[in-house]
Design a protein around this motif. Sequence first.
Motif, PDB file in Angstrom:
ATOM      1  N   THR A  14       0.841  -1.197   0.000  1.00 43.69           N
ATOM      2  CA  THR A  14       0.000   0.000   0.000  1.00 43.69           C
ATOM      3  C   THR A  14       0.881   1.254   0.000  1.00 43.69           C
ATOM      4  O   THR A  14       1.964   1.251   0.585  1.00 43.69           O
ATOM      5  CB  THR A  14      -0.971  -0.021   1.217  1.00 43.69           C
ATOM      6  OG1 THR A  14      -1.783   1.145   1.168  1.00 43.69           O
ATOM      7  CG2 THR A  14      -0.244  -0.033   2.549  1.00 43.69           C
ATOM      8  N   ASN A  15       0.456   2.272  -0.729  1.00 49.01           N
ATOM      9  CA  ASN A  15       1.155   3.561  -0.795  1.00 49.01           C
ATOM     10  C   ASN A  15       2.412   3.559  -1.681  1.00 49.01           C
ATOM     11  O   ASN A  15       3.157   4.533  -1.709  1.00 49.01           O
ATOM     12  CB  ASN A  15       1.534   4.030   0.623  1.00 49.01           C
ATOM     13  CG  ASN A  15       1.302   5.512   0.791  1.00 49.01           C
ATOM     14  OD1 ASN A  15       0.413   6.074   0.148  1.00 49.01           O
ATOM     15  ND2 ASN A  15       2.088   6.144   1.622  1.00 49.01           N
ATOM     16  N   GLY A  63       2.453   3.630  -4.877  1.00 51.51           N
ATOM     17  CA  GLY A  63       2.241   4.496  -6.037  1.00 51.51           C
ATOM     18  C   GLY A  63       1.632   3.753  -7.219  1.00 51.51           C
ATOM     19  O   GLY A  63       1.736   4.204  -8.355  1.00 51.51           O
ATOM     20  N   LYS A  64       0.952   2.649  -6.947  1.00 54.88           N
ATOM     21  CA  LYS A  64       0.352   1.851  -8.031  1.00 54.88           C
ATOM     22  C   LYS A  64      -0.707   2.635  -8.795  1.00 54.88           C
ATOM     23  O   LYS A  64      -0.709   2.663 -10.029  1.00 54.88           O
ATOM     24  CB  LYS A  64      -0.289   0.563  -7.449  1.00 54.88           C
ATOM     25  CG  LYS A  64       0.703  -0.336  -6.760  1.00 54.88           C
ATOM     26  CD  LYS A  64       0.035  -1.524  -6.118  1.00 54.88           C
ATOM     27  CE  LYS A  64      -0.897  -1.175  -4.974  1.00 54.88           C
ATOM     28  NZ  LYS A  64      -0.228  -0.492  -3.837  1.00 54.88           N
ATOM     29  N   THR A 121      -1.134   5.845  -8.885  1.00 56.00           N
ATOM     30  CA  THR A 121      -0.492   6.980  -9.556  1.00 56.00           C
ATOM     31  C   THR A 121       0.107   6.516 -10.880  1.00 56.00           C
ATOM     32  O   THR A 121      -0.039   7.176 -11.908  1.00 56.00           O
ATOM     33  CB  THR A 121       0.622   7.554  -8.648  1.00 56.00           C
ATOM     34  OG1 THR A 121       0.074   7.802  -7.349  1.00 56.00           O
ATOM     35  CG2 THR A 121       1.205   8.830  -9.215  1.00 56.00           C
ATOM     36  N   THR A 126      -5.822   3.097   0.088  1.00 57.28           N
ATOM     37  CA  THR A 126      -6.657   4.016  -0.689  1.00 57.28           C
ATOM     38  C   THR A 126      -7.520   3.237  -1.676  1.00 57.28           C
ATOM     39  O   THR A 126      -8.730   3.416  -1.749  1.00 57.28           O
ATOM     40  CB  THR A 126      -5.775   5.038  -1.428  1.00 57.28           C
ATOM     41  OG1 THR A 126      -5.042   5.763  -0.459  1.00 57.28           O
ATOM     42  CG2 THR A 126      -6.611   5.991  -2.258  1.00 57.28           C
ATOM     43  N   THR A 127      -6.894   2.358  -2.442  1.00 53.29           N
ATOM     44  CA  THR A 127      -7.637   1.582  -3.432  1.00 53.29           C
ATOM     45  C   THR A 127      -8.300   0.403  -2.745  1.00 53.29           C
ATOM     46  O   THR A 127      -7.647  -0.336  -2.018  1.00 53.29           O
ATOM     47  CB  THR A 127      -6.676   1.083  -4.538  1.00 53.29           C
ATOM     48  OG1 THR A 127      -5.991   2.203  -5.074  1.00 53.29           O
ATOM     49  CG2 THR A 127      -7.441   0.364  -5.636  1.00 53.29           C
ATOM     50  N   GLY A 154      -3.367  -2.300  -2.324  1.00 50.38           N
ATOM     51  CA  GLY A 154      -2.010  -2.629  -1.869  1.00 50.38           C
ATOM     52  C   GLY A 154      -2.013  -3.696  -0.799  1.00 50.38           C
ATOM     53  O   GLY A 154      -2.824  -3.678   0.116  1.00 50.38           O
ATOM     54  N   ASP A 191      12.436  10.147  -7.719  1.00 53.19           N
ATOM     55  CA  ASP A 191      12.733  11.572  -7.520  1.00 53.19           C
ATOM     56  C   ASP A 191      13.144  11.845  -6.086  1.00 53.19           C
ATOM     57  O   ASP A 191      13.539  12.951  -5.752  1.00 53.19           O
ATOM     58  CB  ASP A 191      11.492  12.413  -7.879  1.00 53.19           C
ATOM     59  CG  ASP A 191      10.231  11.961  -7.129  1.00 53.19           C
ATOM     60  OD1 ASP A 191      10.053  10.730  -6.945  1.00 53.19           O
ATOM     61  OD2 ASP A 191       9.444  12.831  -6.729  1.00 53.19           O
ATOM     62  N   SER A 203       6.396   8.051 -10.984  1.00 53.34           N
ATOM     63  CA  SER A 203       5.046   7.884 -11.528  1.00 53.34           C
ATOM     64  C   SER A 203       4.250   9.163 -11.570  1.00 53.34           C
ATOM     65  O   SER A 203       3.206   9.225 -12.207  1.00 53.34           O
ATOM     66  CB  SER A 203       4.286   6.842 -10.716  1.00 53.34           C
ATOM     67  OG  SER A 203       4.919   5.601 -10.862  1.00 53.34           O
TER      68      SER A 203
END
Length: 299
Positions: free
Chosen positions: A14-15, A17-18, A20, A39-40, A62, A125, A154
């Motif tokens: 989880t988190n 960035g899937k 995104t 989130t998802t 996630g 990044d 992403s």
Amino acid sequence: MGVKVAVVAVVGRTNAGKSTLVNQLVGEKVSIVSPCEQTTRNTIRGIVSDPRGQLVLLDTPGLHKAVGELGRLLNRMARRSAAGCDITCVVFDASEEPQLEDVGWMQRVAKECPQKVVFVLNKADRSPFYEQMYRDAWAEAIATPTPVWIKAISTTEGGAKGVMDALFDLSEEGEPLFDDDIVTDYPRKLTIADVIREKYIGKLFQELPHELGIVVRSIREKTDKWEVQVDVLVNRESQKPMAIGKKAVIVKNVRKASEKELREIYGLKVELELNVKVGRNWMKNERLLAEMGYLGELV
Ligand SMILES: Nc1nc2c(ncn2[C@@H]2O[C@H](COP(=O)(O)OP(=O)(O)OP(=O)(O)O)[C@@H](O)[C@H]2O)c(=O)[nH]1
Ligand SMILES: [Mg+2]
């Protein structure tokens, strides 16, 4: 010569960035994103059509240390999606050291994944970036099959391009599964519920969103607008004021922000009626979970 086609399960902690990544590849927001965990909640299909062919991306919940019934369901959904795909794309948040769930995905891939595998080292990044630790963890997890490793950012189009190229490289010739103007086949009721949940996550403290269930009861299609009735379920009476806010400010802001976004998505006015209700133990109520798509065969 035919085009290239693949069904790709996008999995990972989880988190990571899937969602995104899936939104970036599709070029439109098909899946909600937030800095919070879990989130998802449904597997969402994002469809990428390009001159090379078509990728059907399954954005999954996630994997995380399951807490409670809903947590177990989400984990099961992620594993099931990965089982039926052509390519498994594991997303790692490589700005953090590998965690239990990351190693769990590596072990699953090493043991039971006959598909082609892409490992995305996401959030490139950020600094520090733990690329070597992920490569070492994979080496320990018995390194077969050989994954394609890609660094990605992403949040930017250029940063996700490498992932897109790798996925098309691994795809095989076939017939496209969807018309090329479709970006998702996710049901409309669930899209609307997700947008509302995303706005709630932005407005509330960390804990409550996990206990919120959003159920779209009805969509009345008028000539110039849709009227949508929505239940916002909380677990306990004491949570109601939090979901409503002083002078109903939270529910009002969530409604306005959601209506604005839904108008952009559907190109017409969407009027929401949000009813905050106590749905005691809704997370254990199979009928409600099914209505929210969590038990359904969306994949
Ligand atoms: N700096 C940076 N942040 C990113 C990148 N990709 C995603 N994020 C952020 O990471 C957070 C989580 O992103 P999501 O896409 O919701 O993560 P997810 O893996 O879908 O999470 P679940 O749905 O809970 O499984 C969001 O705040 C994103 O903006 C990236 O490449 N760089
Ligand atoms: Mg997600």
